[in-house]
Write a protein that holds these residues in place. Sequence first.
Motif, PDB file in Angstrom:
ATOM      1  N   GLU A   1     -26.857 -16.819   6.319  1.00 11.06           N
ATOM      2  CA  GLU A   1     -27.442 -15.696   5.568  1.00 11.06           C
ATOM      3  C   GLU A   1     -28.915 -15.978   5.302  1.00 11.06           C
ATOM      4  N   TYR A   2     -29.747 -15.010   5.553  1.00 17.99           N
ATOM      5  CA  TYR A   2     -31.174 -15.222   5.346  1.00 17.99           C
ATOM      6  C   TYR A   2     -31.526 -15.129   3.864  1.00 17.99           C
ATOM      7  N   ASN A   3     -32.517 -15.939   3.487  1.00 11.29           N
ATOM      8  CA  ASN A   3     -32.972 -15.996   2.098  1.00 11.29           C
ATOM      9  C   ASN A   3     -33.863 -14.804   1.796  1.00 11.29           C
ATOM     10  N   LEU A   4     -33.623 -14.152   0.674  1.00 11.31           N
ATOM     11  CA  LEU A   4     -34.425 -12.995   0.287  1.00 11.31           C
ATOM     12  C   LEU A   4     -35.724 -13.387  -0.414  1.00 11.31           C
ATOM     13  N   ARG A   5     -35.919 -14.665  -0.641  1.00  7.51           N
ATOM     14  CA  ARG A   5     -37.188 -15.182  -1.174  1.00  7.51           C
ATOM     15  C   ARG A   5     -37.773 -16.137  -0.152  1.00  7.51           C
ATOM     16  N   GLN A   6     -39.004 -15.867   0.242  1.00  7.86           N
ATOM     17  CA  GLN A   6     -39.612 -16.615   1.334  1.00  7.86           C
ATOM     18  C   GLN A   6     -41.074 -16.947   1.016  1.00  7.86           C
ATOM     19  N   ILE A   7     -41.625 -17.855   1.806  1.00 11.13           N
ATOM     20  CA  ILE A   7     -43.046 -18.195   1.730  1.00 11.13           C
ATOM     21  C   ILE A   7     -43.805 -17.393   2.778  1.00 11.13           C
ATOM     22  N   SER A   8     -44.978 -16.919   2.419  1.00  8.04           N
ATOM     23  CA  SER A   8     -45.865 -16.280   3.395  1.00  8.04           C
ATOM     24  C   SER A   8     -47.275 -16.853   3.248  1.00  8.04           C
TER      25      SER A   8
ATOM     26  N   GLY B   1     -24.024  -8.491   6.919  1.00  7.52           N
ATOM     27  CA  GLY B   1     -24.054  -9.523   7.963  1.00  7.52           C
ATOM     28  C   GLY B   1     -24.035  -8.915   9.351  1.00  7.52           C
ATOM     29  N   THR B   2     -24.944  -7.993   9.611  1.00  8.80           N
ATOM     30  CA  THR B   2     -24.919  -7.212  10.844  1.00  8.80           C
ATOM     31  C   THR B   2     -25.056  -8.040  12.119  1.00  8.80           C
ATOM     32  N   GLU B   3     -25.604  -9.229  12.019  1.00 14.14           N
ATOM     33  CA  GLU B   3     -25.711 -10.113  13.192  1.00 14.14           C
ATOM     34  C   GLU B   3     -24.824 -11.347  13.047  1.00 14.14           C
ATOM     35  N   GLY B   4     -23.771 -11.214  12.244  1.00 11.89           N
ATOM     36  CA  GLY B   4     -22.815 -12.301  12.107  1.00 11.89           C
ATOM     37  C   GLY B   4     -23.228 -13.388  11.143  1.00 11.89           C
ATOM     38  N   GLN B   5     -24.240 -13.114  10.285  1.00 11.78           N
ATOM     39  CA  GLN B   5     -24.677 -14.126   9.321  1.00 11.78           C
ATOM     40  C   GLN B   5     -23.530 -14.487   8.379  1.00 11.78           C
ATOM     41  N   GLY B   6     -23.273 -15.765   8.258  1.00  8.66           N
ATOM     42  CA  GLY B   6     -22.245 -16.237   7.344  1.00  8.66           C
ATOM     43  C   GLY B   6     -20.834 -16.212   7.897  1.00  8.66           C
ATOM     44  N   LEU B   7     -20.656 -15.788   9.150  1.00 10.42           N
ATOM     45  CA  LEU B   7     -19.312 -15.742   9.734  1.00 10.42           C
ATOM     46  C   LEU B   7     -18.970 -17.069  10.399  1.00 10.42           C
ATOM     47  N   ALA B   8     -17.700 -17.484  10.255  1.00  9.37           N
ATOM     48  CA  ALA B   8     -17.258 -18.751  10.848  1.00  9.37           C
ATOM     49  C   ALA B   8     -17.368 -18.721  12.370  1.00  9.37           C
ATOM     50  N   ALA B   9     -17.220 -17.530  12.967  1.00 13.82           N
ATOM     51  CA  ALA B   9     -17.301 -17.416  14.424  1.00 13.82           C
ATOM     52  C   ALA B   9     -18.721 -17.630  14.951  1.00 13.82           C
ATOM     53  N   TYR B  10     -19.707 -17.555  14.049  1.00 11.81           N
ATOM     54  CA  TYR B  10     -21.112 -17.740  14.442  1.00 11.81           C
ATOM     55  C   TYR B  10     -21.764 -18.731  13.464  1.00 11.81           C
ATOM     56  N   PRO B  11     -21.387 -20.005  13.565  1.00 12.24           N
ATOM     57  CA  PRO B  11     -21.804 -20.999  12.554  1.00 12.24           C
ATOM     58  C   PRO B  11     -23.302 -21.233  12.462  1.00 12.24           C
ATOM     59  N   THR B  12     -24.049 -20.920  13.515  1.00  8.39           N
ATOM     60  CA  THR B  12     -25.501 -21.144  13.471  1.00  8.39           C
ATOM     61  C   THR B  12     -26.243 -20.004  12.776  1.00  8.39           C
ATOM     62  N   ARG B  13     -25.548 -18.932  12.462  1.00 10.22           N
ATOM     63  CA  ARG B  13     -26.209 -17.778  11.857  1.00 10.22           C
ATOM     64  C   ARG B  13     -25.934 -17.762  10.352  1.00 10.22           C
TER      65      ARG B  13
ATOM     66  N   LEU C   1     -25.653  10.695   5.285  1.00 10.50           N
ATOM     67  CA  LEU C   1     -25.644  11.600   4.130  1.00 10.50           C
ATOM     68  C   LEU C   1     -26.804  11.333   3.184  1.00 10.50           C
ATOM     69  N   GLY C   2     -27.645  10.366   3.533  1.00 11.08           N
ATOM     70  CA  GLY C   2     -28.802  10.049   2.695  1.00 11.08           C
ATOM     71  C   GLY C   2     -28.534   9.019   1.628  1.00 11.08           C
ATOM     72  N   ASN C   3     -27.373   8.389   1.659  1.00 10.40           N
ATOM     73  CA  ASN C   3     -27.059   7.346   0.677  1.00 10.40           C
ATOM     74  C   ASN C   3     -27.682   6.007   1.077  1.00 10.40           C
ATOM     75  N   THR C   4     -28.125   5.245   0.084  1.00  7.82           N
ATOM     76  CA  THR C   4     -28.731   3.943   0.355  1.00  7.82           C
ATOM     77  C   THR C   4     -27.659   2.904   0.654  1.00  7.82           C
ATOM     78  N   VAL C   5     -27.891   2.118   1.709  1.00  8.18           N
ATOM     79  CA  VAL C   5     -26.957   1.070   2.128  1.00  8.18           C
ATOM     80  C   VAL C   5     -27.710  -0.259   2.151  1.00  8.18           C
ATOM     81  N   ASN C   6     -27.208  -1.256   1.438  1.00 14.06           N
ATOM     82  CA  ASN C   6     -27.795  -2.590   1.444  1.00 14.06           C
ATOM     83  C   ASN C   6     -27.371  -3.330   2.708  1.00 14.06           C
ATOM     84  N   LEU C   7     -28.328  -3.809   3.487  1.00  7.70           N
ATOM     85  CA  LEU C   7     -28.016  -4.367   4.801  1.00  7.70           C
ATOM     86  C   LEU C   7     -27.600  -5.839   4.774  1.00  7.70           C
ATOM     87  N   ARG C   8     -28.216  -6.647   3.942  1.00  4.49           N
ATOM     88  CA  ARG C   8     -27.929  -8.086   3.982  1.00  4.49           C
ATOM     89  C   ARG C   8     -26.450  -8.405   3.745  1.00  4.49           C
TER      90      ARG C   8
END
Length: 303
Positions: A175-182, A161-173, A151-158
């Motif tokens: 949440e990614y940091n939104l501030r990074q070094i480049s 947890g679309t790849e299981g980030q932060g879930l107990a079932a996937y302990p190695t995944r 419908l054109g509405n904005t959805v925040n992805l982080r």
Amino acid sequence: MPNLSLLKNRLSRAAWKRVVVVLLICAPFSGFAQYWQAGGFIGTSNYSGDLVQTKVDLKYTRFALGVFVKRDINRYLTIRGGLSYGRIAGADSTNRDTFLLKRNLSFRSPIWEGQLGFEFNFLDLDEKKITPYVFASVALFSFYPTTKDSLGNTVNLRPLGTEGQGLAAYPTRKEYNLRQISIPFGAGVKILLTENWIAGFEFGLRKTFTDYLDDVSLTYVDRNTLVRTRGQKAANFAYRGDEVTLGSHVTPGTYPADGTTRGSDKYKDWYIFSGFTLSYRFGGGSNAHNNWKRQKVSQCPRF
């Protein structure tokens, strides 16, 4: 008969002593007419990652802006610092690869960047009026991937947890940091328009250490686990192949099994800023321009 090896060593030491003396004599004058520069940047931003079939998809070129300050250490070396803002985007729907079309993901993200580094000028700008240059920096940047629903509405992805980030079932995944070094690096050319105004064009790559600029990196997680812990919305935006339009030559798909490839973390994501610069040069002491010119021809001894 003279010892040739001993003579060679003495000559080498004498040559090095002469170089050191010249550097010591010239060193006080290398900062004699140091200029400051303050200016701005306007151009484009691009992205390279899991949602593009080629290195860069120019269809998703967006705008970028920035401001910067520079300090000339000598005629060839410049310290630079700046703040930049740009937007990056990508979508599977514009690719030709069947795998990407079936996945049907998309994203967009703002990029805020602060950097500090060096420029090396190949020519003396005051003499030649033009010089190519290269630069390298360290930067801190932030990003925030979002997408649009049907419908054109904005959805925040982080938060999904679309790849299981932060879930107990996937302990190695985690949440990614939104501030990074480049690591920004690249090349450009600048032209001395007047004694004080400098125009240029710059192309800069940004090597990052994250694979989540686009919220895509690894494999799909179990759909039922994702729905139970994060809700139906998370599953809807982890896989959007069921939204493929009927007019497409790719048929709508179903959510893939746990462990199926979603992206690839073999290479991290990149972003790119390129565009035009304009800066005003000032400082360097009284009559700095003429002092610097005299310095180059009279202060340092020649071999």
